[in-house]
Structure formats: structure tokens, C-alpha cells
Design a protein around this motif. Structure first.
Motif, PDB file in Angstrom:
ATOM      1  N   ALA A 302       2.477  -5.142 -11.099  1.00 19.85           N
ATOM      2  CA  ALA A 302       2.667  -5.132  -9.852  1.00 19.85           C
ATOM      3  C   ALA A 302       2.225  -3.880  -9.081  1.00 19.85           C
ATOM      4  N   ALA A 303       2.060  -2.770  -9.468  1.00 26.36           N
ATOM      5  CA  ALA A 303       1.522  -1.635  -8.902  1.00 26.36           C
ATOM      6  C   ALA A 303      -0.084  -2.164  -8.549  1.00 26.36           C
ATOM      7  N   SER A 304      -0.686  -3.106  -9.345  1.00 29.56           N
ATOM      8  CA  SER A 304      -1.977  -3.379  -9.294  1.00 29.56           C
ATOM      9  C   SER A 304      -1.970  -4.287  -7.942  1.00 29.56           C
ATOM     10  N   ALA A 305      -1.128  -5.264  -8.099  1.00 27.30           N
ATOM     11  CA  ALA A 305      -1.195  -6.347  -7.009  1.00 27.30           C
ATOM     12  C   ALA A 305      -0.685  -5.845  -5.648  1.00 27.30           C
ATOM     13  N   ALA A 306       0.310  -4.842  -5.487  1.00 28.28           N
ATOM     14  CA  ALA A 306       0.656  -4.127  -4.360  1.00 28.28           C
ATOM     15  C   ALA A 306      -0.464  -3.277  -3.961  1.00 28.28           C
ATOM     16  N   GLY A 307      -1.445  -2.659  -4.719  1.00 27.95           N
ATOM     17  CA  GLY A 307      -2.196  -1.842  -4.665  1.00 27.95           C
ATOM     18  C   GLY A 307      -3.486  -2.493  -4.043  1.00 27.95           C
ATOM     19  N   ASP A 308      -3.830  -3.783  -4.469  1.00 26.30           N
ATOM     20  CA  ASP A 308      -4.854  -4.595  -4.250  1.00 26.30           C
ATOM     21  C   ASP A 308      -4.792  -5.008  -2.765  1.00 26.30           C
ATOM     22  N   ALA A 309      -3.559  -5.061  -2.151  1.00 26.14           N
ATOM     23  CA  ALA A 309      -3.227  -5.734  -1.070  1.00 26.14           C
ATOM     24  C   ALA A 309      -3.566  -4.637   0.113  1.00 26.14           C
ATOM     25  N   LEU A 310      -3.456  -3.209  -0.486  1.00 24.02           N
ATOM     26  CA  LEU A 310      -3.400  -1.979   0.545  1.00 24.02           C
ATOM     27  C   LEU A 310      -4.762  -1.396   0.144  1.00 24.02           C
ATOM     28  N   ALA A 311      -5.868  -1.985  -0.565  1.00 20.04           N
ATOM     29  CA  ALA A 311      -7.080  -1.144  -1.023  1.00 20.04           C
ATOM     30  C   ALA A 311      -7.402  -0.318   0.109  1.00 20.04           C
ATOM     31  N   GLU A 312      -7.615  -1.060   1.334  1.00 19.16           N
ATOM     32  CA  GLU A 312      -8.543  -0.258   2.308  1.00 19.16           C
ATOM     33  C   GLU A 312      -7.656   1.170   2.778  1.00 19.16           C
ATOM     34  N   VAL A 313      -6.461   1.155   2.549  1.00 22.77           N
ATOM     35  CA  VAL A 313      -5.687   2.553   3.283  1.00 22.77           C
ATOM     36  C   VAL A 313      -5.316   3.147   2.099  1.00 22.77           C
ATOM     37  N   ARG A 314      -5.776   3.071   0.712  1.00 25.52           N
ATOM     38  CA  ARG A 314      -5.710   3.948  -0.259  1.00 25.52           C
ATOM     39  C   ARG A 314      -6.111   5.279   0.026  1.00 25.52           C
ATOM     40  N   ASN A 315      -5.302   6.197  -0.440  1.00 29.30           N
ATOM     41  CA  ASN A 315      -5.512   7.642  -0.249  1.00 29.30           C
ATOM     42  C   ASN A 315      -5.330   8.063   1.262  1.00 29.30           C
ATOM     43  N   THR A 316      -4.592   7.406   2.079  1.00 35.08           N
ATOM     44  CA  THR A 316      -4.533   7.823   3.530  1.00 35.08           C
ATOM     45  C   THR A 316      -3.252   8.502   3.478  1.00 35.08           C
ATOM     46  N   LEU A 317      -2.154   8.351   2.669  1.00 38.97           N
ATOM     47  CA  LEU A 317      -0.739   9.018   3.133  1.00 38.97           C
ATOM     48  C   LEU A 317      -0.539  10.006   1.779  1.00 38.97           C
ATOM     49  N   THR A 318      -1.391   9.757   0.736  1.00 43.56           N
ATOM     50  CA  THR A 318      -0.996  10.920  -0.327  1.00 43.56           C
ATOM     51  C   THR A 318      -1.211  12.382  -0.013  1.00 43.56           C
ATOM     52  N   LYS A 319      -0.619  13.208  -0.494  1.00 43.26           N
ATOM     53  CA  LYS A 319      -0.564  14.753  -0.204  1.00 43.26           C
ATOM     54  C   LYS A 319      -0.812  15.411  -1.258  1.00 43.26           C
ATOM     55  N   GLU A 320      -1.596  16.483  -1.201  1.00 39.86           N
ATOM     56  CA  GLU A 320      -1.921  17.254  -2.066  1.00 39.86           C
ATOM     57  C   GLU A 320      -1.451  18.670  -2.039  1.00 39.86           C
ATOM     58  N   PHE A 321      -0.915  19.220  -2.985  1.00 42.04           N
ATOM     59  CA  PHE A 321      -0.600  20.570  -3.054  1.00 42.04           C
ATOM     60  C   PHE A 321      -1.535  21.513  -2.710  1.00 42.04           C
ATOM     61  N   PRO A 322      -1.503  22.468  -2.023  1.00 41.45           N
ATOM     62  CA  PRO A 322      -2.487  23.552  -1.887  1.00 41.45           C
ATOM     63  C   PRO A 322      -2.559  24.290  -3.222  1.00 41.45           C
ATOM     64  N   ALA A 323      -3.788  24.530  -3.868  1.00 46.18           N
ATOM     65  CA  ALA A 323      -3.916  25.184  -4.966  1.00 46.18           C
ATOM     66  C   ALA A 323      -3.845  26.850  -4.811  1.00 46.18           C
ATOM     67  N   VAL A 324      -3.232  27.281  -5.703  1.00 42.22           N
ATOM     68  CA  VAL A 324      -2.849  28.821  -5.470  1.00 42.22           C
ATOM     69  C   VAL A 324      -4.047  29.666  -6.376  1.00 42.22           C
ATOM     70  N   PRO A 325      -4.887  30.472  -5.656  1.00 42.35           N
ATOM     71  CA  PRO A 325      -5.790  31.138  -6.419  1.00 42.35           C
ATOM     72  C   PRO A 325      -5.456  31.778  -7.706  1.00 42.35           C
TER      73      PRO A 325
ATOM     74  N   LYS B   4      -2.190  -2.867  11.620  1.00 40.59           N
ATOM     75  CA  LYS B   4      -2.875  -1.674  10.686  1.00 40.59           C
ATOM     76  C   LYS B   4      -2.031  -1.588   9.344  1.00 40.59           C
ATOM     77  N   LYS B   5      -2.346  -1.334   8.324  1.00 44.59           N
ATOM     78  CA  LYS B   5      -1.734  -1.223   7.057  1.00 44.59           C
ATOM     79  C   LYS B   5      -1.301   0.107   6.930  1.00 44.59           C
ATOM     80  N   THR B   6      -0.168  -0.005   5.992  1.00 42.45           N
ATOM     81  CA  THR B   6       0.359   1.633   5.544  1.00 42.45           C
ATOM     82  C   THR B   6       0.064   1.938   4.327  1.00 42.45           C
ATOM     83  N   GLY B   7      -0.268   2.798   3.875  1.00 35.92           N
ATOM     84  CA  GLY B   7      -0.847   3.233   2.567  1.00 35.92           C
ATOM     85  C   GLY B   7       0.354   3.744   1.704  1.00 35.92           C
ATOM     86  N   SER B   8       1.478   3.105   1.796  1.00 38.19           N
ATOM     87  CA  SER B   8       2.784   3.475   1.053  1.00 38.19           C
ATOM     88  C   SER B   8       3.234   2.287   0.389  1.00 38.19           C
TER      89      SER B   8
END
Lengths: 892, 59
Positions: A302-325, B4-8
Motif C-alpha cells: 500500500a505504501a508503494s502504491a500510494a507512493g507511486d501515485a505521488l512520485a513527482e512530489v516525493r521529498n517535498t514535505l519531509t523535514k530533516e532535523f538539523p544536525a548538532v555538531p 498540484k499533488k501533495t507529498g503527504s
């Protein structure tokens, strides 16, 4: 709190019964909570979320058998459901894992009387399981489907009950068909019968009555010989089915997705996790009754099917924690902080934690010793970061629960405070101490001090360790161009990864090319054609037909494979691999197969249907024999697909000509899930099912005018003879047993030759070898929809690795060689199961050993076997271990 | 007009299958909302004692 392992482990108020919320009385919890965590004014909030896809995984509810008056679940204390029995077996359940019967309680129990009654609880001598309660039943309830899991869980519960209560416990399972069609299930069933002595009785029990004095349960049933048997049991477990709740049905209605009559989400075999509505996917039991590994496969699919449909917007909303030196602490004097966790009352209820904390402060190099209620809580973590920074701590010891679950959390906290995560030591004063010594608090306190002292001694010597970065090649190799392989390739290509399909034949499609239709009636060739076209027209996918794999080098992220196409060898570099080499139908050696053209295998009959062979119109009497080569000593597994396939083809014959006599000779009909509806339909259409025993198989005699098939009828207990003009053998699916391929990737095969996955429950689409994934019938025989699900799941698992391209690191706790001491004996090279050590080829120390950081798993085999003492396990160095042992010798 | 698609992704249900869906998606570059109606995640599997056919502890 629902159970002691709930995540998060927090109390919640049930608003339906809380006196404060319903009647504005009580309010005790607010006054006693030391953390001021109770807030009665909180109300429901409505949040609006914008998302690209939705995955529905609402699960099931166990069937409620109260309405069955014949089993008296609501009235007899010792008639329990399988879910309740599961809690009885659990060490954290109401009886702490002790299997006991329940005394009959008076209508209004008083405390003292309760106690008296509780003493009358007894250890059961005989327990019976009743199968198919709320499944395969349209008379007493509306669940015509098979719940797929109850046979196996009943066998498991019986085995575990005997483990808990002793081998003299008499366990009987009353069943209609024993359905154990999963991987390693048949062997489990055989072990239950022969090793554990569990009785399997093929009968549906009519009713249960209770002895009012003793509470014993009296049952009456008709055995296989047609005799009425009366028996007494101490406890009866109802193997309740899985049901879709009203709530879930309402949710589906709101979302406007189609359901089957039984309330499961409607999906197509070729898109098995996609609902009728675009962008909404389904996973788990809501997508048909299934067990844990299948739910896990669904989840990834299901993750793969949901992800395939949104392939072009992958990595647009994920957030990264700032690394502490990271602070450099090399050469600094150890400055240790010790945190003692109360774990609520789990530890503090036994161990004198303030005393241990005070003691810890006196140990060498310790500058801070703190006691916390829950060291793992967010506020405790924040405080830890604060203290580390404020006091300039450079080593941390946490005395709490198990590092297995909590070490990563604390290591994360160290990172947030700017410390290398290996400057951390955890000691378990709960599982190894307060839990096991709860009757000896003084000894437990002393032991906690010992454990803390040892941990401090080790931590003082801890050094920051480096994790090597692994470069990931962003291309994929899929071995096998069948349904599962193509599905995996399609998904990975749609996420932007170059994918190579290796197929030894000259075309794509695999065994599916031989299938006529799916259990849901879809035309396989049409769908398969469409998929093949999609694959060949995708510019991210390279198809290598007529190609075999000749060799594989490297490791996760960096494989190099040798491909041989028409005699020419080329090298392919790839980061991950998916093995989808499938299975094939057995060539039967019994039932006169091959001696007469009226005797076919299932796939041959499929071909006749596909080609609309006119011979099928003239068939007057057709016989199917099930389990040909399956569930036998030399092949002790169920091929999973054959029952449904034969039932389906039997229906098709009846539809062609209702006058055709159709017989299915079977051992157990295993039409799991909603496939059961086909079995029901077949019986309604007049297909005759006759059961045979493996010791007494049908006999086939080829005669000129007909095939004479003789067997003993299980109802009449008399021999019957059928004259047939078509005999279809449901031949076993056998694996390709590709030892060469298994060797290339260092992945195991089981006794039958199927690949062994990483974890039977939680890792069904991947191997223990990093970067290698598995899909399709090479794992275990499976029908179209399940092969596709696993193909998608393998893609999803591979994607999580490929997506880590820049953040894939080795572990820091790996072996390293002190080359000065190495005598080049080669023991480490030969002993390592992961091929991590090798002889250096060049340089000053050529010929001596070196350990590949990426391949090393830190198991320590080479360290223990090195005769020169040249190999060290970082983070578990000899001086650290010795100082821990010496610290144990000191008296607190 | 194509919106536009949403990446969530929203995952409804915090049992074994919901949790693993959420993890796979989060690890492959999507923002995930995991929705569970009860006070804890884990679903039915967390309440089981052992699992077949390996008799591993369900927790």
C-alpha cells in the motif's frame, strides 16, 4: 491503559465510564496524579489535513459469539474466545500466563466471596477448540468467508497451552477443514499432531451444556464414523473469526469506496491494494482476512502504491532535523553522567533508586547522578540534553530497561547534545533486576549498584566511533520477469530508479502466461499483456531476456553482477536486487499422469479454457484430484493455490454444461478468505466434493472408454468408482531450488528450496542480506494478487533503502585489525559468516587482514578467534570488558 | 486543470499494517499522518501472546 506494553505507555480516560465526565463526581485521579497530567476540560478537536493519498488499515474486530445460544459463551465462565485465551496465555495477561479455569461468579460478587471462589480455580486437564465460530457460516451469522487465521492460531494456542500447563494437558481441535496453507504452516500442523499430541477431530460440535456443580462443560458431536460421542472438557475456546466493524463500514461509506458483501474493501487482483476510489489504498484485514506476514506485505504494498501515485512530489514535505555538531572529546578526562530510571514503579517499586543514585555519584569520574521517573519521556530527554551541555559531560550511563528497545532513543539524545552516540552505556536494572528479584528488594538494590558500577567502568573507557558512509548505486536489478518481478520493477522505475529485469526465457510473463483467469474472474492474459507493454515502454526499465546471472560481487549499495546474454557476458552495477524467480508446476509421477491425454495438470486445463478447446464441451464427467505432490513427506507443504484453482475450474465446467458431473477429490479444502465463496458456489452448482486420506489415495485405471477412478467415500465409508473422461491433477508448485543464485547473494533456502526471508512475520519481502529483496512464488506458492502484493512490497522496502542514498551508514561497533599484531593466519577470513575480513592486497601490510566496515556486522567471531589478539571490536574492546569484570569484583 | 499533488499520506489505523505502511512511506520521502482511534498503537498483534509458526513473542 490497554495492556502493559501499550505504546505510548500512558493512561487514558475512557469518557464513557469516567464518573467525573459523565456525572461530575469522583475526580480522584486528578488529585492523586503527581504529574498534574489529568485535564477533564480537554475536548475533541477537529483537524483538517491535506494529503496526497490515504491508506486504510482499520483492521478487524473479533467476532462476538454471544449470540450463539448453542455455545453459551455469554453464560458459561469457561467458554472463552480465542482472543481471551491469547490473553490468558500472555505473561502480562490477567492470569500471568497461568492456564486456569474461571470459577463461576455470583451475580453480584462481594470481595470476600470472590477470594473464596478464586481459590477454587483449577488447572484444566482438557481444553477444546471449536473452529469456524463466526466464519464459513451463513446460518447463525452472515459471514460466508473463511477468516484465514483461526486454524493456525488454534494450533498455536494448543501448543503453547501445553507448554504452559504441562504435556498432560489434553488439547482437542474440532474443525471442518484444516487450513494451513502458509509458509511452514503444514509442518507446524504436523508437529502439533505428532510431536505435541494435539487431537484433531473433524466435526462441528452441536452444543455445549454445563454441569451446574463442577462447571465442567459437556459436549456432544458426531465423529467421522457417524457415531455420536459425548465428552467433557474443563474449558472451551471458540476460535472466533475476523469481522469488519460497523464503524469501518461507515468510514468506507463516507469515503465512497466499494465493499464486498462481507464488508471487505473491493480490490482487483492486479491492483490488490487499490480501492475503487483513486488515491485511496487498503492494507491488512480490511483487504480480506489475513495473517501477520500478509498484513505486513500489504502494508509495504500500500505504501508503494500510494507512493507511486505521488512520485513527482516525493521529498517535498519531509523535514530533516538539523544536525548538532559533534564535540571532540578524545583525550579529555571522562566526565560521566549517570541517570537512574524509576520506570514508574517498575524499578522504584523494588529497587531503592535514591540510594542507587547517591551511590552512583561516588563512583570514579561521575560528576552527575540523577534519578528520573521515566528516563525515556520527552521531558526527561530534554533535561538530559540540558545537563550534558551545562556540566560538559562526555560519557553517559543510563540504568533503566533494555537497550534492545531504548538504546537508540538515548543515543539520539546524545547526538542532540553534541556527543558521539557511542559514548553511551546502558544497563538493565529492570528486566534483569527489579522484575526477577521483586521479592528481595535489598538484594535488588545491591545488584543495581553492581550493575551501575560496571557500566560506569566500561563507559569511562568508551571512545567516539565513526560510522562509514555507504554509497548507494541508484539502479536496481530484478531477477525474474514474472508478475512479481515486473510489478517490483514498475514501481521502482516510477520512483525514478533505473531498473534492469533479468529473464532467462525469451519473453516476460513467467508462469502467469499459462493462467486462464484469476479467482475473481479477471482475464489474466489481458492484464498481463497490459503490464508487459507498460514495462517494455518504460524508458527507466531495461529488459534483459535470454539472460542468466553468472556471478555477483559486492554488498548493499554496490553490487556488480555478471549477466550472460546469448553467450556474451556483461557487468551490471546496481545498488539493490530483487529476487523473483518464481516456482513451477510439478511433473506428477502418480495417477497415470503422462499415460493418457485425458489426464492433465491444472495449467493444461487452463490452456484448454484459454483456447476455448471444443473438447471441453463434450466432457460428461470430470474429476479433479487435489494435493498431487503437496502435503506429502517429500514435500511437506501446501501449495496454497490449487484448491481455489480447481474449484474455480470446476465451476467453469459446470457453467459450460450444467449436466457435466464434476468431482473434486480433496484432503482439506483450503479456499481461504473470500475464496470460500467460490467453494460455496461450486457446491450450489452441484460439484461433488469427496474427501480422501493420504494413506488411502484414489486409484486411477486408464480404460479405453473412460478413466476409472476408485476411492473410499468418507461419508458412506464405502468404495466408490467414478468413470471420468477428464482428470485434472492439482500438481504441487515446486521451487526452482536455485542454490547458485542463493550463493551469489548469500541468502538461505529452506528444506524444500524456497528462499528464506529475513523474518517470517515482519520481514517477508526482504532477506537478511542487506539490499536484497524477495517477491513472488520463489518465497512460497502464491496466487496472482499475492504475487503482485509482494512485488510491490519488495519495491517499497527497496525504495526505503534507495531513498537513504546520502544517509546510509555502517554501524560503529565493528571489528578492526591492529595490523602490527596480525600474523596473517587467516582464521578470521575463514570464520566470518559475512566475508568481512580479507587479506590486504598491497601496501606495507600486504598479506595481513583487514575488515570491510560495510560487510562487518560486529558479531565478534573474528575477535574471539584471533590468536594474536590483533582484532578488536570497537565499543566492546577487551579493556572495556575486563574493566567491567573487575568492577564487579569490587564491593559496593 | 490538474491540481498540484501533495507529498503527504494519511494512514488510518495504527495496527501492524498501518504502522509499517507509515514507516515505509516516511522512510521513502513522504510526510505521514498516522491516525489511530485508541489511546495506543500496536493493534491486535500487540495483544497476542506468541505468533505462528515460529512461536515468536508477538511484542
Amino acid at each position: 491503559m490497554e495492556y502493559p506494553q501499550a505504546v505510548p505507555l500512558k493512561y487514558a480516560i475512557n469518557p464513557d465510564v469516567c464518573l467525573k465526565l459523565t456525572k461530575d463526581k469522583c475526580g480522584t485521579c486528578e488529585t492523586v496524579c503527581p504529574a498534574d497530567a489529568i485535564d477533564y476540560t480537554m475536548t475533541e478537536e477537529v483537524l483538517t489535513i491535506t494529503a496526497g493519498s490515504i491508506i486504510l488499515a482499520p483492521g478487524f474486530k473479533p467476532f462476538d459469539p454471544s449470540k450463539f445460544d448453542n455455545y453459551q459463551y455469554a453464560n458459561f465462565a469457561n467458554v472463552v474466545t480465542s482472543m481471551e485465551f491469547e490473553r490468558i496465555l500472555s505473561a502480562t495477561g490477567p492470569t500471568m500466563g497461568h492456564v486456569t479455569t474461571f470459577p463461576k461468579l455470583p451475580a453480584q460478587p462481594k470481595k470476600k466471596k470472590d477470594k473464596l471462589l478464586a481459590q477454587k480455580r483449577k488447572d484444566p486437564k482438557k481444553i477444546a477448540w471449536f473452529q469456524c465460530v463466526g466464519s464459513r457460516d451463513v446460518n447463525k451469522c452472515d459471514n460466508p468467508y473463511c477468516s484465514s487465521v483461526c486454524c493456525m492460531y488454534a494450533v498455536k494456542e494448543a501448543i503453547i497451552a501445553k507448554e504452559h500447563a504441562g504435556k498432560d494437558l489434553d488439547c482437542a481441535i474440532f474443525f471442518m477443514d484444516m487450513r494451513t496453507p502458509g509458509k511452514e504452516f503444514e509442518k507446524y500442523y504436523e508437529t502439533a499432531k505428532h510431536k505435541h499430541g494435539i487431537n484433531f477431530i473433524r466435526s462441528r460440535v452441536h452444543s455445549v451444556t454445563e454441569d451446574p456443580e463442577t462447571g465442567d462443560l459437556l459436549i456432544q458431536y458426531v465423529d467421522e464414523m457417524g457415531q455420536i460421542v459425548k465428552d467433557t472438557y474443563d474449558m472451551i475456546v471458540l476460535s472466533v473469526g475476523l469481522e469488519i466493524s460497523r464503524e469501518t463500514r461507515d468510514l468506507a461509506k463516507k469515503l465512497d469506496i466499494d465493499l464486498t458483501e462481507s464488508g471487505f474493501a473491493k480490490t482487483a487482483s492486479f491492483e490488490p491494494v487499490t480501492t475503487s476510489r483513486d488515491g485511496i489504498y487498503v492494507s491488512g484485514v480490511f483487504n480480506n482476512p489475513k495473517d501477520i506476514p500478509e498484513s505486513v506485505l500489504d502494508a509495504s504494498a500500500a505504501a508503494s502504491a500510494a507512493g507511486d501515485a505521488l512520485a513527482e512530489v516525493r521529498n517535498t514535505l519531509t523535514k530533516e532535523f538539523p544536525a548538532v555538531p559533534e564535540t571532540n572529546v578524545v583525550g579529555d578526562r571522562p566526565n560521566i553522567g549517570v541517570f537512574i530510571c524509576d520506570c514508574g514503579s517498575n524499578i522504584a517499586g523494588v529497587v531503592d533508586c535514591p540510594n542507587v543514585t547517591e551511590y552512583a555519584a561516588t563512583l570514579p569520574y561521575v560528576t552527575v547522578a540523577e534519578e528520573t521517573t521515566y528516563a525515556c519521556s520527552q521531558d526527561a530527554q530534554d533535561k538530559m540534553v540540558e545537563i550534558i551541555k551545562e556540566k560538559g559531560l562526555n560519557r553517559i550511563v543510563v540504568a533503566a530497561c533494555t537497550p534492545k528497545t531504548h538504546e537508540p532513543l538515548f543515543q539520539e539524545t546524545l547526538k542532540n547534545a553534541g556527543l558521539n552516540k557511542y559514548l553511551f552505556e546502558m544497563t538493565n536494572i529492570r528486566n534483569h533486576n527489579s522484575w526477577v528479584h521483586k521479592n528481595n528488594p535489598d538484594i535488588a538494590t545491591d545488584k543495581a549498584k553492581d550493575l551501575v558500577r560496571m557500566a560506569v567502568a566500561k563507559a569511562a573507557l568508551a571512545q567516539p566511533l565513526k560510522e562509514e558512509k555507504i554509497n548507494v548505486n541508484a539502479s536496481v536489478m530484478v531477477v525474474g520477469g514474472g508478475l512479481a518481478g515486473m510489478t517490483a520493477a514498475r514501481s521502482l522505475a516510477s520512483q525514478g530508479y533505473e531498473t534492469h529485469i533479468i529473464e532467462k526465457k525469451d519473453c516476460l510473463g513467467g508462469e502467469a502466461l499459462k493462467l486462464w483467469k484469476t479467482a475473481q474472474g479477471e482475464n489474466v492474459q489481458q492484464e498481463l499483456d497490459a503490464l508487459i507493454k507498460e514495462i517494455t515502454s518504460n524508458d527507466k526499465i531495461v529488459v534483459h531476456t535470454n539472460t542468466t546471472l553468472e556471478g555477483v560481487d559486492g554488498f548493499v549499495g554496490n553490487f556488480t553482477s555478471q549477466l550472460k546474454t546469448n553467450g556474451k557476458t556483461t557487468a551490471l552495477e546496481h545498488g539493490v536486487a530483487v529476487l523473483a524467480t518464481g516456482a513451477k508446476a510439478l511433473e506428477p509421477t502418480e495417477y497415470s499422469f503422462g499415460k493418457d491425454d485425458r489426464i492433465l495438470r491444472t495449467l493444461d486445463l487452463d490452456r484448454m479454457f484459454k483456447e476455448n478447446d471444443p473438447k471441453l464441451d463434450t466432457v460428461q464427467s470430470a474429476v479433479f484430484i487435489q494435493c498431487v505432490g503437496s502435503r506429502e513427506p517429500q514435500r511437506p507443504y501446501c501449495s496454497r493455490v490449487c484448491c481455489t484453482h480447481s474449484v474455480d475450474n470446476a465451476i467453469a465446467l459446470k457453467e459450460k454444461n450444467p449436466e457435466t458431473d464434476v468431482f473434486i477429490l480433496y484432503r482439506d479444502i483450503r479456499t481461504y478468505g473470500e475464496r470460500e465463496l467460490l467453494y460455496k458456489e461450486a457446491r450450489e452448482k452441484g460439484v461433488i466434493f469427496i474427501r480422501y486420506d493420504v494413506e488411502n489415495k484414489p486409484e486411477v485405471v486408464v480404460e479405453k472408454e473412460s478413466l476409472k477412478i476408485t476411492l473410499t467415500d468418507h461419508v458412506l465409508n464405502k468404495p466408490v468408482t467414478i468413470h471420468a473422461d477428464l482428470l485434472t491433477l492439482a500438481a504441487a508448485l515446486v521451487p526452482r531450488k536455485d542454490e547458485r543464485l542463493a550463493n551469489f547473494f548469500k541468502v538461505p533456502l529452506n528444506d524444500e528450496g524456497f528462499f528464506v526471508e529475513k523474518h517470517a512475520k515482519l520481514g517477508p519481502a526482504e532477506f537478511a542480506t542487506d539490499g536484497v529483496f524477495i517477491a513472488g512464488s520463489a518465497h512460497y506458492p502464491k496466487p496472482v494478487n499475492e504475487a503482485i502484493t509482494q512485488g510491490r512490497a519488495a519495491a517499497s522496502r527497496a525504495l526505503t533503502l534507495l531513498a537513504k542514498k546520502d544517509s546510509l551508514f555502517t554501524s560503529g561497533t565493528i571489528a578492526s585489525v591492529d595490523v602490527e599484531k596480525c600474523s596473517a593466519c587467516g582464521v578470521c577470513v575463514s570464520i566470518c559468516p559475512y566475508n568481512a575480513p580479507s587479506f590486504m592486497a598491497e601496501g606495507r601490510f600486504a598479506g595481513r587482514a583487514d575488515v570491510n566496515a560495510v560487510l562487518c556486522k560486529g558479531c565478534g567471531l573474528c575477535v574471539a578467534s584471533c590468536r594474536s589478539g590483533a582484532i578488536h571490536l570497537r565499543g566492546f574492546d577487551t579493556n572495556q570488558i575486563l574493566s567491567q569484570i573487575f568492577a564487579l569484583d569490587e564491593v559496593s | 486543470m490538474e491540481s498540484k499533488k501533495t507529498g503527504s499520506v494519511v494512514v488510518i489505523g495504527g495496527g501492524i499494517s498501518g504502522m509499517l505502511s507509515a514507516l515505509d512511506l516516511a522512510n521513502s520521502g513522504f510526510y505521514v499522518y498516522l491516525v489511530e482511534k485508541g489511546p495506543s498503537i500496536g493493534g491486535v498483534m500487540a495483544q497476542l501472546d506468541k505468533t505462528f509458526p515460529t512461536n515468536d513473542c508477538a511484542m
